[in-house]
Design a protein around this motif. Sequence first.
Motif, short mmCIF file in Angstrom:
data_model
loop_
_atom_site.label_atom_id
_atom_site.label_comp_id
_atom_site.label_asym_id
_atom_site.label_seq_id
_atom_site.Cartn_x
_atom_site.Cartn_y
_atom_site.Cartn_z
N THR A 81 0.84 -1.21 0.00
CA THR A 81 0.00 0.00 0.00
C THR A 81 0.87 1.25 0.00
OG1 THR A 81 -1.61 -1.23 1.33
CG2 THR A 81 -1.91 1.15 1.19
N MET A 110 -5.65 -1.28 -3.13
CA MET A 110 -5.19 -0.63 -4.36
C MET A 110 -6.30 0.23 -4.98
SD MET A 110 -2.05 -1.33 -4.73
CE MET A 110 -0.91 -2.40 -3.85
N TYR A 185 1.58 -8.73 -6.69
CA TYR A 185 1.74 -9.47 -5.43
C TYR A 185 1.31 -10.93 -5.56
CZ TYR A 185 2.75 -8.74 -0.45
OH TYR A 185 3.32 -8.72 0.80
N GLN A 186 0.25 -11.19 -6.34
CA GLN A 186 -0.22 -12.58 -6.46
C GLN A 186 0.49 -13.32 -7.59
OE1 GLN A 186 -2.03 -14.39 -4.55
NE2 GLN A 186 -2.96 -12.89 -3.18
N LYS A 209 4.37 -13.57 0.29
CA LYS A 209 3.63 -14.67 -0.35
C LYS A 209 4.62 -15.59 -1.07
CE LYS A 209 -0.24 -11.50 -1.03
NZ LYS A 209 -1.11 -11.85 0.08
C1 LIG Z 1 -2.87 -8.48 -4.90
C2 LIG Z 1 -2.55 -7.95 -3.53
N1 LIG Z 1 -2.10 -6.69 -3.39
C3 LIG Z 1 -1.80 -6.19 -2.18
C4 LIG Z 1 -1.95 -6.94 -1.03
C5 LIG Z 1 -1.63 -6.39 0.34
O1 LIG Z 1 -0.85 -5.25 0.33
P1 LIG Z 1 -0.15 -4.70 1.64
O2 LIG Z 1 1.30 -5.15 1.58
O3 LIG Z 1 -0.28 -3.24 1.57
O4 LIG Z 1 -0.86 -5.29 2.82
C6 LIG Z 1 -2.40 -8.25 -1.14
C7 LIG Z 1 -2.54 -9.06 0.09
O5 LIG Z 1 -3.08 -10.11 0.15
C8 LIG Z 1 -2.71 -8.76 -2.41
O6 LIG Z 1 -3.17 -10.01 -2.55
#
Ligand SMILES: Cc1ncc(COP(=O)(O)O)c(C=O)c1O
Length: 383
Positions: A81, A110, A185-186, A209
Amino acid sequence: MTLDDFRARFPILGRRVYVNSCSQGALSIDVEAAIGRFTASWHSGGSPWDQWVGEVERLRALFAGTIGADADEIAVMPNATVAAAAIATALPFDGPRREVLLGGVEFPTMAHLWQAQARRGAQIVWAGAPDDSRTPVECYEARLSDRTSIVPVAHVCFRNGYRLDLPRLVARAHDAGALVMVDDYQHTGTAPLDVRALGVDVLVTGTLKYLLGPPGVSLLYVRRSLVEQLEPLVTGWFGRAEPFAFALTPLDWSSSARRLESGSPPVPSVYGAVAGLELLRMPGADQVGHQIARLVNRTVTGALDRGLDVRTPITPSERGALVVVGATDAQALAARLAARGVIASARGSGLRVSFHAYNNDADVDAVLAGLDAERPLLLDRPA
Ligand SMILES: Cc1ncc(COP(=O)(O)O)c(C=O)c1O
């Protein structure tokens, strides 16, 4: 490293069927040892900040190498974030390009951080409904224009594993003169990744992850030619050209992506993140990607054979490392599976199982056996 040797680095896999890497990667003995090295350095050195800052630089260089970037294009951040918000607050929304094009595939954070930019003039345009987990590229194309500032988009949707056609989206967005920021992230760690080949302007990801690290650190790639245009609204000493000059003025900017950083780095997490990335290199991205795709395929096929409500795309190129099936009560189902030793997760009415290269066919079979045992909690595939 063979996949069996890789698997042996994760003690939990000897006790549980761990299929929840989309929430948190399993803890390896290597990452555990690295976190121990951090505490040992604190015990012995008291305040070995030179060493700790050196570890941050190791992470920067390792991650850059993993995604085909250079170290000066990487910022080390505390979470995804904050990383994305650093980009958001560095963009101007007072000119003709004020639109932020969002789809329904986003992780909520997001969408939140861009909506907060409305106060600075940003206008949110939805390419798909906020609950549409399969917003295809066509929907983005229809709304791209010379008013679009940026397209922040999730490569793989956390809710159903839908994977966007990123090369096509990047090409169309660039034709319209807009930036593309990918929330990877995924995806990062599940398959080979080359940011230059993808052509993205910004990529945000985190270590907890599929990069096998702990929470507390995220990674931000910014294309070099964009870096020097960005001056985020939240900044601090680590964003300066010379942080250790300890000067209150001037507010100069590092010439590298480090300008997006702010205060002291998350050192304990960085130790773990370095070890996670180093371990992930051992089997190599090709072998990792191949194994994950195979396990996902085995699971999707098994679920379809059972007539289950598979919410993950059937076409392999349209999906990531996670498989989602519809449930009457996904929380209860996840709890029942946990009681059987299968650790998965629930999001809304979907049960998510996700795979890393440390999983094997026996894990998939255990998941399917668990679904058979809990069949009354699962939904049928719609006709
Ligand atoms: C696609 C994706 N973006 C962002 C996040 C989380 O972001 P942050 O590191 O700000 O908690 C996740 C968490 O599961 C996620 O799956």
